[in-house]
Design a protein around this motif. Structure first.
Motif, PDB file in Angstrom:
ATOM      1  N   VAL A  20       0.704  -1.210  -0.042  1.00  0.00           N
ATOM      2  CA  VAL A  20      -0.073   0.117   0.043  1.00  0.00           C
ATOM      3  C   VAL A  20       0.660   1.203  -0.002  1.00  0.00           C
ATOM      4  CG1 VAL A  20      -0.394   0.287   2.489  1.00  0.00           C
ATOM      5  CG2 VAL A  20      -2.117   0.844   0.949  1.00  0.00           C
ATOM      6  N   ARG A  21       1.829   1.270   0.558  1.00  0.00           N
ATOM      7  CA  ARG A  21       3.006   2.511   0.743  1.00  0.00           C
ATOM      8  C   ARG A  21       3.382   2.751  -0.554  1.00  0.00           C
ATOM      9  NH1 ARG A  21       4.142   7.439   2.432  1.00  0.00           N
ATOM     10  NH2 ARG A  21       6.528   7.563   2.815  1.00  0.00           N
ATOM     11  N   LEU A  22       3.811   1.446  -1.467  1.00  0.00           N
ATOM     12  CA  LEU A  22       4.427   1.774  -2.941  1.00  0.00           C
ATOM     13  C   LEU A  22       3.144   2.350  -3.570  1.00  0.00           C
ATOM     14  CD1 LEU A  22       6.695  -1.127  -3.244  1.00  0.00           C
ATOM     15  CD2 LEU A  22       7.295   1.131  -2.842  1.00  0.00           C
ATOM     16  N   ALA A  23       2.014   1.750  -3.567  1.00  0.00           N
ATOM     17  CA  ALA A  23       0.897   2.335  -4.498  1.00  0.00           C
ATOM     18  C   ALA A  23       0.644   3.773  -4.308  1.00  0.00           C
ATOM     19  CB  ALA A  23      -0.411   1.719  -3.870  1.00  0.00           C
ATOM     20  N   SER A  24       0.741   4.210  -2.836  1.00  0.00           N
ATOM     21  CA  SER A  24       0.423   5.487  -2.225  1.00  0.00           C
ATOM     22  C   SER A  24       1.917   6.504  -2.896  1.00  0.00           C
ATOM     23  CB  SER A  24       0.542   5.735  -0.825  1.00  0.00           C
ATOM     24  OG  SER A  24       1.734   5.551  -0.094  1.00  0.00           O
ATOM     25  N   LEU A  25       2.923   6.079  -3.063  1.00  0.00           N
ATOM     26  CA  LEU A  25       4.203   6.874  -3.495  1.00  0.00           C
ATOM     27  C   LEU A  25       3.943   7.073  -5.165  1.00  0.00           C
ATOM     28  CD1 LEU A  25       6.924   5.323  -1.367  1.00  0.00           C
ATOM     29  CD2 LEU A  25       5.828   7.652  -1.177  1.00  0.00           C
ATOM     30  N   ALA A  26       3.433   5.909  -5.637  1.00  0.00           N
ATOM     31  CA  ALA A  26       3.107   5.873  -7.075  1.00  0.00           C
ATOM     32  C   ALA A  26       1.856   6.839  -7.719  1.00  0.00           C
ATOM     33  CB  ALA A  26       3.069   4.432  -7.957  1.00  0.00           C
ATOM     34  N   ASP A  27       0.951   6.679  -7.010  1.00  0.00           N
ATOM     35  CA  ASP A  27      -0.178   7.410  -7.026  1.00  0.00           C
ATOM     36  C   ASP A  27      -0.144   9.074  -6.881  1.00  0.00           C
ATOM     37  OD1 ASP A  27      -3.273   7.986  -7.562  1.00  0.00           O
ATOM     38  OD2 ASP A  27      -3.274   8.459  -5.413  1.00  0.00           O
ATOM     39  N   ALA A  28       0.639   9.248  -5.844  1.00  0.00           N
ATOM     40  CA  ALA A  28       0.751  10.928  -5.346  1.00  0.00           C
ATOM     41  C   ALA A  28       2.272  11.130  -5.236  1.00  0.00           C
ATOM     42  CB  ALA A  28      -0.294  11.024  -4.127  1.00  0.00           C
ATOM     43  N   PRO A  29       3.103  11.277  -6.122  1.00  0.00           N
ATOM     44  CA  PRO A  29       4.731  11.430  -5.740  1.00  0.00           C
ATOM     45  C   PRO A  29       4.934  12.696  -5.243  1.00  0.00           C
ATOM     46  CG  PRO A  29       4.138  11.495  -8.273  1.00  0.00           C
ATOM     47  CD  PRO A  29       2.654  10.976  -7.427  1.00  0.00           C
ATOM     48  N   GLY A  30       3.981  13.731  -5.295  1.00  0.00           N
ATOM     49  CA  GLY A  30       4.479  15.108  -4.649  1.00  0.00           C
ATOM     50  C   GLY A  30       3.771  15.266  -3.089  1.00  0.00           C
ATOM     51  N   PHE A  32       4.336  13.286  -0.381  1.00  0.00           N
ATOM     52  CA  PHE A  32       5.087  12.595   0.640  1.00  0.00           C
ATOM     53  C   PHE A  32       6.540  13.069   0.530  1.00  0.00           C
ATOM     54  CE2 PHE A  32       1.762   9.503  -0.930  1.00  0.00           C
ATOM     55  CZ  PHE A  32       1.122   9.419   0.232  1.00  0.00           C
ATOM     56  N   GLY A  33       7.101  12.842   1.810  1.00  0.00           N
ATOM     57  CA  GLY A  33       8.674  13.263   1.667  1.00  0.00           C
ATOM     58  C   GLY A  33       9.629  12.331   1.208  1.00  0.00           C
ATOM     59  N   ALA A  34       8.923  11.111   0.939  1.00  0.00           N
ATOM     60  CA  ALA A  34       9.765  10.053  -0.052  1.00  0.00           C
ATOM     61  C   ALA A  34       9.183  10.011  -1.178  1.00  0.00           C
ATOM     62  CB  ALA A  34       9.584   8.884   0.817  1.00  0.00           C
ATOM     63  N   LEU A  35      10.092   9.346  -2.276  1.00  0.00           N
ATOM     64  CA  LEU A  35       9.460   8.867  -3.601  1.00  0.00           C
ATOM     65  C   LEU A  35       9.411   7.506  -3.498  1.00  0.00           C
ATOM     66  CD1 LEU A  35      11.875  11.297  -5.422  1.00  0.00           C
ATOM     67  CD2 LEU A  35       9.667  11.797  -4.703  1.00  0.00           C
ATOM     68  N   HIS A  36       8.898   6.919  -4.574  1.00  0.00           N
ATOM     69  CA  HIS A  36       8.732   5.662  -4.923  1.00  0.00           C
ATOM     70  C   HIS A  36      10.163   5.115  -5.187  1.00  0.00           C
ATOM     71  CE1 HIS A  36       7.597   2.183  -7.550  1.00  0.00           C
ATOM     72  NE2 HIS A  36       6.531   2.038  -6.890  1.00  0.00           N
ATOM     73  N   ALA A  37      10.851   5.629  -5.996  1.00  0.00           N
ATOM     74  CA  ALA A  37      12.260   5.240  -6.180  1.00  0.00           C
ATOM     75  C   ALA A  37      13.323   4.956  -4.918  1.00  0.00           C
ATOM     76  CB  ALA A  37      13.039   6.211  -7.216  1.00  0.00           C
ATOM     77  N   ASP A  38      12.844   5.669  -3.919  1.00  0.00           N
ATOM     78  CA  ASP A  38      13.374   5.432  -2.579  1.00  0.00           C
ATOM     79  C   ASP A  38      13.033   4.384  -2.066  1.00  0.00           C
ATOM     80  OD1 ASP A  38      14.570   8.029  -2.988  1.00  0.00           O
ATOM     81  OD2 ASP A  38      12.859   9.095  -1.740  1.00  0.00           O
ATOM     82  N   TRP A  39      11.855   3.840  -2.267  1.00  0.00           N
ATOM     83  CA  TRP A  39      11.376   2.521  -1.470  1.00  0.00           C
ATOM     84  C   TRP A  39      11.180   1.187  -2.436  1.00  0.00           C
ATOM     85  CZ3 TRP A  39      11.070   1.850   3.598  1.00  0.00           C
ATOM     86  CH2 TRP A  39      11.153   2.957   4.366  1.00  0.00           C
ATOM     87  N   VAL A  40      11.190   1.340  -3.769  1.00  0.00           N
ATOM     88  CA  VAL A  40      10.779   0.381  -4.533  1.00  0.00           C
ATOM     89  C   VAL A  40      11.594  -0.934  -4.422  1.00  0.00           C
ATOM     90  CG1 VAL A  40      12.165   0.752  -6.659  1.00  0.00           C
ATOM     91  CG2 VAL A  40       9.912  -0.443  -6.746  1.00  0.00           C
ATOM     92  N   LEU A  81       0.677  12.966  12.309  1.00  0.00           N
ATOM     93  CA  LEU A  81      -0.102  12.305  11.618  1.00  0.00           C
ATOM     94  C   LEU A  81       0.824  12.281  10.279  1.00  0.00           C
ATOM     95  CD1 LEU A  81      -3.759  12.130  10.690  1.00  0.00           C
ATOM     96  CD2 LEU A  81      -2.203  12.365   8.901  1.00  0.00           C
ATOM     97  N   ILE A  82       1.273  11.251   9.647  1.00  0.00           N
ATOM     98  CA  ILE A  82       2.056  11.208   8.476  1.00  0.00           C
ATOM     99  C   ILE A  82       1.585  10.232   7.483  1.00  0.00           C
ATOM    100  CG2 ILE A  82       4.076  11.886   9.510  1.00  0.00           C
ATOM    101  CD1 ILE A  82       5.089   9.108   9.750  1.00  0.00           C
ATOM    102  N   SER A  83       1.983  10.036   6.231  1.00  0.00           N
ATOM    103  CA  SER A  83       1.786   8.946   5.272  1.00  0.00           C
ATOM    104  C   SER A  83       0.432   8.803   5.020  1.00  0.00           C
ATOM    105  CB  SER A  83       2.670   7.812   5.551  1.00  0.00           C
ATOM    106  OG  SER A  83       3.951   8.019   5.907  1.00  0.00           O
ATOM    107  N   MET A  84      -0.488   9.769   5.034  1.00  0.00           N
ATOM    108  CA  MET A  84      -1.902   9.666   4.729  1.00  0.00           C
ATOM    109  C   MET A  84      -2.176   9.428   3.203  1.00  0.00           C
ATOM    110  SD  MET A  84      -5.004   9.518   5.791  1.00  0.00           S
ATOM    111  CE  MET A  84      -6.506   9.737   5.003  1.00  0.00           C
ATOM    112  N   TRP A  85      -2.872   8.390   2.814  1.00  0.00           N
ATOM    113  CA  TRP A  85      -3.295   8.045   1.572  1.00  0.00           C
ATOM    114  C   TRP A  85      -4.657   7.385   1.292  1.00  0.00           C
ATOM    115  CZ3 TRP A  85      -3.303   3.488  -1.344  1.00  0.00           C
ATOM    116  CH2 TRP A  85      -3.487   3.705  -2.851  1.00  0.00           C
ATOM    117  N   VAL A  86      -5.342   7.551   0.406  1.00  0.00           N
ATOM    118  CA  VAL A  86      -6.411   6.692   0.067  1.00  0.00           C
ATOM    119  C   VAL A  86      -6.464   6.598  -1.394  1.00  0.00           C
ATOM    120  CG1 VAL A  86      -9.074   6.785   0.164  1.00  0.00           C
ATOM    121  CG2 VAL A  86      -8.046   7.529   2.112  1.00  0.00           C
TER     122      VAL A  86
END
Length: 170
Positions: A20-30, A32-40, A81-86
């Protein structure tokens, strides 16, 4: 569509969180403080460490897939509260309010206020936070001029505005 289940996850559920975290980073790259590439390509240990370092993480699941996530990072006198995504197909269903309340209620049980930062241009998120009882404190005075503006918001731990539609977290 049935209401997603909210589940608190820890290091042993790192794969559920990872997906779910990777999905959130891919969907809304701007957002969060992290990028999908940082975590994939992150190792299992890195995922487990994230769930140890941040003591409160909730994943919303529906039909076996992660459709939302939120975390609460504890400091000495408040919870952040951090990393909020739906997921896009679950926006507007009340899931955001349930996730937000899970963190704010957890903070309240410890006698803490909940704070967050949200991009100034994310009107939908700001509205969701306000509906959950957060007060907009504005852009911090020392915010860098050349950075995307973010607003600071706060919900008092004494307010305990639990939405009656919120189901418990398992």
């Amino acid at each position: 569509m049935s209401a997603p289940e909210l589940v608190r996850v820890g290091p042993d559920e790192w794969e559920t969180f990872r997906d779910v975290r990777l999905a959130s980073l891919a969907d809304a790259p701007g957002a969060f403080g992290a990028l999908h590439a940082d975590w994939v390509d992150a190792s299992e240990q890195r995922w487990r460490s994230r769930l140890t370092d941040v003591p409160f993480t909730i994943v919303a699941t529906s039909d076996g897939r992660g459709v939302g996530v939120v975390s609460g990072a504890q400091s000495d006198d408040h919870v952040e509260l951090i990393s909020m995504w739906v997921a896009p197909d679950h926006r507007g269903t009340g899931l955001a309010g349930r996730l937000i309340s899970s963190v704010a209620d957890w903070a309240s049980t410890q006698g803490h206020d909940t704070f967050l930062m949200v991009r100034d241009d994310n009107a939908r998120a700001i509205t969701a936070y306000e509906k959950a009882g957060f007060v907009d404190l504005g852009v911090p005075e020392d915010w860098p001029v050349d950075a995307l503006r973010e607003r600071r918001m706060r919900r008092s731990g004494r307010d305990r505005r639990t939405d009656p539609r919120v189901s418990g977290v398992s």
